[in-house]
Write a protein that holds these residues in place. Structure first.
Motif, PDB file in Angstrom:
ATOM      1  N   MET A   1       0.829  -1.197   0.000  1.00 30.01           N
ATOM      2  CA  MET A   1       0.000   0.000   0.000  1.00 30.01           C
ATOM      3  C   MET A   1       0.867   1.252   0.000  1.00 30.01           C
ATOM      4  O   MET A   1       1.856   1.335   0.720  1.00 30.01           O
ATOM      5  CB  MET A   1      -0.933   0.006   1.226  1.00 30.01           C
ATOM      6  CG  MET A   1      -1.916  -1.152   1.254  1.00 30.01           C
ATOM      7  SD  MET A   1      -2.682  -1.441   2.891  1.00 30.01           S
ATOM      8  CE  MET A   1      -3.494   0.114   3.192  1.00 30.01           C
ATOM      9  N   LEU A   2       0.455   2.223  -0.809  1.00 32.52           N
ATOM     10  CA  LEU A   2       1.048   3.558  -0.807  1.00 32.52           C
ATOM     11  C   LEU A   2      -0.081   4.519  -0.467  1.00 32.52           C
ATOM     12  O   LEU A   2      -1.050   4.643  -1.227  1.00 32.52           O
ATOM     13  CB  LEU A   2       1.662   3.883  -2.167  1.00 32.52           C
ATOM     14  CG  LEU A   2       2.349   5.242  -2.326  1.00 32.52           C
ATOM     15  CD1 LEU A   2       3.480   5.402  -1.317  1.00 32.52           C
ATOM     16  CD2 LEU A   2       2.877   5.414  -3.742  1.00 32.52           C
ATOM     17  N   VAL A   3       0.026   5.168   0.697  1.00 37.31           N
ATOM     18  CA  VAL A   3      -1.096   5.914   1.259  1.00 37.31           C
ATOM     19  C   VAL A   3      -0.721   7.373   1.488  1.00 37.31           C
ATOM     20  O   VAL A   3       0.149   7.668   2.316  1.00 37.31           O
ATOM     21  CB  VAL A   3      -1.551   5.290   2.606  1.00 37.31           C
ATOM     22  CG1 VAL A   3      -2.795   5.996   3.133  1.00 37.31           C
ATOM     23  CG2 VAL A   3      -1.793   3.789   2.466  1.00 37.31           C
ATOM     24  N   VAL A   4      -1.348   8.270   0.749  1.00 33.45           N
ATOM     25  CA  VAL A   4      -1.245   9.697   1.054  1.00 33.45           C
ATOM     26  C   VAL A   4      -2.285   9.990   2.131  1.00 33.45           C
ATOM     27  O   VAL A   4      -3.476   9.725   1.942  1.00 33.45           O
ATOM     28  CB  VAL A   4      -1.520  10.552  -0.197  1.00 33.45           C
ATOM     29  CG1 VAL A   4      -1.656  12.030   0.179  1.00 33.45           C
ATOM     30  CG2 VAL A   4      -0.405  10.365  -1.216  1.00 33.45           C
ATOM     31  N   THR A   5      -1.833  10.494   3.274  1.00 35.98           N
ATOM     32  CA  THR A   5      -2.756  10.619   4.397  1.00 35.98           C
ATOM     33  C   THR A   5      -2.398  11.789   5.305  1.00 35.98           C
ATOM     34  O   THR A   5      -1.252  12.232   5.359  1.00 35.98           O
ATOM     35  CB  THR A   5      -2.777   9.311   5.220  1.00 35.98           C
ATOM     36  OG1 THR A   5      -3.756   9.402   6.255  1.00 35.98           O
ATOM     37  CG2 THR A   5      -1.417   9.026   5.845  1.00 35.98           C
ATOM     38  N   HIS A   6      -3.401  12.285   6.007  1.00 30.69           N
ATOM     39  CA  HIS A   6      -3.175  13.253   7.080  1.00 30.69           C
ATOM     40  C   HIS A   6      -3.423  12.601   8.434  1.00 30.69           C
ATOM     41  O   HIS A   6      -3.391  13.265   9.466  1.00 30.69           O
ATOM     42  CB  HIS A   6      -4.110  14.463   6.909  1.00 30.69           C
ATOM     43  CG  HIS A   6      -5.564  14.113   7.021  1.00 30.69           C
ATOM     44  ND1 HIS A   6      -6.278  13.567   5.974  1.00 30.69           N
ATOM     45  CD2 HIS A   6      -6.429  14.211   8.056  1.00 30.69           C
ATOM     46  CE1 HIS A   6      -7.525  13.344   6.359  1.00 30.69           C
ATOM     47  NE2 HIS A   6      -7.641  13.726   7.614  1.00 30.69           N
ATOM     48  N   GLU A   7      -3.698  11.294   8.436  1.00 30.24           N
ATOM     49  CA  GLU A   7      -3.966  10.544   9.667  1.00 30.24           C
ATOM     50  C   GLU A   7      -2.638  10.092  10.273  1.00 30.24           C
ATOM     51  O   GLU A   7      -2.103   9.043   9.944  1.00 30.24           O
ATOM     52  CB  GLU A   7      -4.852   9.333   9.371  1.00 30.24           C
ATOM     53  CG  GLU A   7      -6.186   9.648   8.724  1.00 30.24           C
ATOM     54  CD  GLU A   7      -7.230  10.083   9.746  1.00 30.24           C
ATOM     55  OE1 GLU A   7      -6.904  10.120  10.955  1.00 30.24           O
ATOM     56  OE2 GLU A   7      -8.370  10.382   9.339  1.00 30.24           O
ATOM     57  N   MET A   8      -2.092  10.902  11.176  1.00 25.09           N
ATOM     58  CA  MET A   8      -0.771  10.626  11.729  1.00 25.09           C
ATOM     59  C   MET A   8      -0.748   9.343  12.569  1.00 25.09           C
ATOM     60  O   MET A   8       0.242   8.610  12.577  1.00 25.09           O
ATOM     61  CB  MET A   8      -0.290  11.801  12.578  1.00 25.09           C
ATOM     62  CG  MET A   8      -0.051  13.065  11.780  1.00 25.09           C
ATOM     63  SD  MET A   8       1.163  12.861  10.466  1.00 25.09           S
ATOM     64  CE  MET A   8       0.160  13.275   9.035  1.00 25.09           C
ATOM     65  N   ARG A   9      -1.838   9.063  13.276  1.00 26.32           N
ATOM     66  CA  ARG A   9      -1.879   7.848  14.090  1.00 26.32           C
ATOM     67  C   ARG A   9      -1.810   6.610  13.201  1.00 26.32           C
ATOM     68  O   ARG A   9      -1.110   5.646  13.502  1.00 26.32           O
ATOM     69  CB  ARG A   9      -3.138   7.817  14.954  1.00 26.32           C
ATOM     70  CG  ARG A   9      -3.156   6.675  15.968  1.00 26.32           C
ATOM     71  CD  ARG A   9      -4.354   6.773  16.880  1.00 26.32           C
ATOM     72  NE  ARG A   9      -4.341   8.028  17.638  1.00 26.32           N
ATOM     73  CZ  ARG A   9      -5.328   8.413  18.445  1.00 26.32           C
ATOM     74  NH1 ARG A   9      -6.405   7.661  18.585  1.00 26.32           N
ATOM     75  NH2 ARG A   9      -5.237   9.549  19.101  1.00 26.32           N
ATOM     76  N   PHE A  10      -2.543   6.640  12.085  1.00 28.39           N
ATOM     77  CA  PHE A  10      -2.491   5.530  11.123  1.00 28.39           C
ATOM     78  C   PHE A  10      -1.085   5.414  10.552  1.00 28.39           C
ATOM     79  O   PHE A  10      -0.529   4.314  10.446  1.00 28.39           O
ATOM     80  CB  PHE A  10      -3.503   5.773  10.001  1.00 28.39           C
ATOM     81  CG  PHE A  10      -3.460   4.744   8.901  1.00 28.39           C
ATOM     82  CD1 PHE A  10      -4.219   3.593   8.992  1.00 28.39           C
ATOM     83  CD2 PHE A  10      -2.663   4.937   7.780  1.00 28.39           C
ATOM     84  CE1 PHE A  10      -4.170   2.629   7.982  1.00 28.39           C
ATOM     85  CE2 PHE A  10      -2.611   3.983   6.773  1.00 28.39           C
ATOM     86  CZ  PHE A  10      -3.379   2.825   6.880  1.00 28.39           C
ATOM     87  N   ALA A  11      -0.509   6.547  10.169  1.00 26.64           N
ATOM     88  CA  ALA A  11       0.832   6.534   9.583  1.00 26.64           C
ATOM     89  C   ALA A  11       1.843   5.910  10.543  1.00 26.64           C
ATOM     90  O   ALA A  11       2.706   5.126  10.130  1.00 26.64           O
ATOM     91  CB  ALA A  11       1.255   7.949   9.213  1.00 26.64           C
ATOM     92  N   GLU A  12       1.725   6.227  11.823  1.00 21.83           N
ATOM     93  CA  GLU A  12       2.694   5.729  12.798  1.00 21.83           C
ATOM     94  C   GLU A  12       2.466   4.261  13.146  1.00 21.83           C
ATOM     95  O   GLU A  12       3.419   3.490  13.267  1.00 21.83           O
ATOM     96  CB  GLU A  12       2.631   6.566  14.082  1.00 21.83           C
ATOM     97  CG  GLU A  12       3.631   6.109  15.135  1.00 21.83           C
ATOM     98  CD  GLU A  12       3.624   6.972  16.380  1.00 21.83           C
ATOM     99  OE1 GLU A  12       4.245   6.549  17.379  1.00 21.83           O
ATOM    100  OE2 GLU A  12       3.013   8.062  16.358  1.00 21.83           O
ATOM    101  N   SER A  13       1.210   3.865  13.291  1.00 21.92           N
ATOM    102  CA  SER A  13       0.934   2.531  13.829  1.00 21.92           C
ATOM    103  C   SER A  13       0.741   1.452  12.777  1.00 21.92           C
ATOM    104  O   SER A  13       0.923   0.267  13.060  1.00 21.92           O
ATOM    105  CB  SER A  13      -0.309   2.580  14.727  1.00 21.92           C
ATOM    106  OG  SER A  13      -1.463   2.933  13.976  1.00 21.92           O
ATOM    107  N   VAL A  14       0.370   1.827  11.539  1.00 20.43           N
ATOM    108  CA  VAL A  14       0.071   0.825  10.517  1.00 20.43           C
ATOM    109  C   VAL A  14       1.144   0.759   9.444  1.00 20.43           C
ATOM    110  O   VAL A  14       1.528  -0.322   9.000  1.00 20.43           O
ATOM    111  CB  VAL A  14      -1.308   1.092   9.868  1.00 20.43           C
ATOM    112  CG1 VAL A  14      -1.595   0.082   8.767  1.00 20.43           C
ATOM    113  CG2 VAL A  14      -2.412   1.035  10.921  1.00 20.43           C
TER     114      VAL A  14
END
Length: 250
Positions: free
Chosen positions: A197-210
């Protein structure tokens, strides 16, 4: 050393004299989840759209799986179609067909792109709806579904074509936090199942934990990347620190 499933070499995108992407170099391993973060206008979405040839890149080399394209030399319609067959794309807006049922939204692309029978396509669609927790919505129309449900339908539609890699462009940005959690839960399950997966996101918790790796972009360039927790908690670049401080202080 394994061969990356995605390899971008000096990928650039210009609009006239404006260089949105000066030259991106990025490799992604099979099964890796990479989150791309950064300020608005940093080129994150343009990167995804060039990778999928929704936007025509200006120059560079793109390889996904066994398909390699040198921009401007061998990006024929056939080669681009081959490239896209490896990639599933989920947008900010859900882009569902409003006049078709949920089931038809997922089955029709299989018939048109993969050439499978209507019966087989519907069987796959029903299994995917069950996977994203929406088996009871098959006969509904998108307008009768919540935003979170529509985004999960869009994920099921992308998965139905059997991509090697899933691309997500701010998939929760149009949703309120509660509905966004529904979508993030499905994405977490995909990551745990080994989907690249390549995910452009503003969800920092998702970015850190997933995600396995976080890439920070600014002004069209990758300014920093590394293990997710390390980047989110202690960015090394001044621009990265400034961006994450602004996010955390909001």
């Amino acid at each position: 050393m394994t061969t990356p499933i995605i390899s971008l070499q000096n990928l650039s995108k210009c609009y006239g004299d404006h260089r949105v992407l000066p030259g991106i170099n990025l490799d992604i391993e099979e099964g890796e989840v990479v989150a791309v973060i950064g300020p608005s206008g940093s080129g994150k979405s343009t990167l995804l759209r060039c990778l999928n040839y929704i936007e025509h890149p200006t120059s560079g080399v793109i390889r996904v799986g066994q398909t390699r394209i040198e921009v401007g030399r061998d990006d024929s319609v056939r080669r681009v179609r081959e490239l896209r067959r490896n990639l599933g794309m989920v947008f900010q807006s859900f882009n569902l067909f409003p006049h078709m049922t949920v089931l038809r939204n997922i089955s029709l692309p299989q018939v048109r792109v993969l050439g499978v029978s209507e019966k087989e396509a519907e069987q796959v669609a029903r299994k995917l709806l069950e996977r994203v927790g929406l088996s009871d919505k098959a006969a509904q129309y998108p307008a009768k579904c919540s935003g979170g449900q529509q985004q999960r339908i869009a994920i099921a539609r992308a998965l139905a074509l059997g991509p090697k890699v899933m691309l997500f462009d701010e998939p929760t940005s149009a949703l309120d936090p509660e509905l966004g959690l529904e979508v993030l839960s499905v994405m977490r399950e995909l990551a745990e199942g080994g989907m690249t997966m390549l995910v452009v996101t503003h969800e920092m918790r998702f970015a850190e934990s997933v995600s396995d790796r976080v890439v920070i972009m600014a002004d069209g360039e990758i300014i920093e990347q590394g293990k997710s927790a390390d980047i989110i908690r202690a960015p090394q670049s001044e621009r990265g620190r400034r961006f994450l401080k602004a996010v955390n202080d909001r």
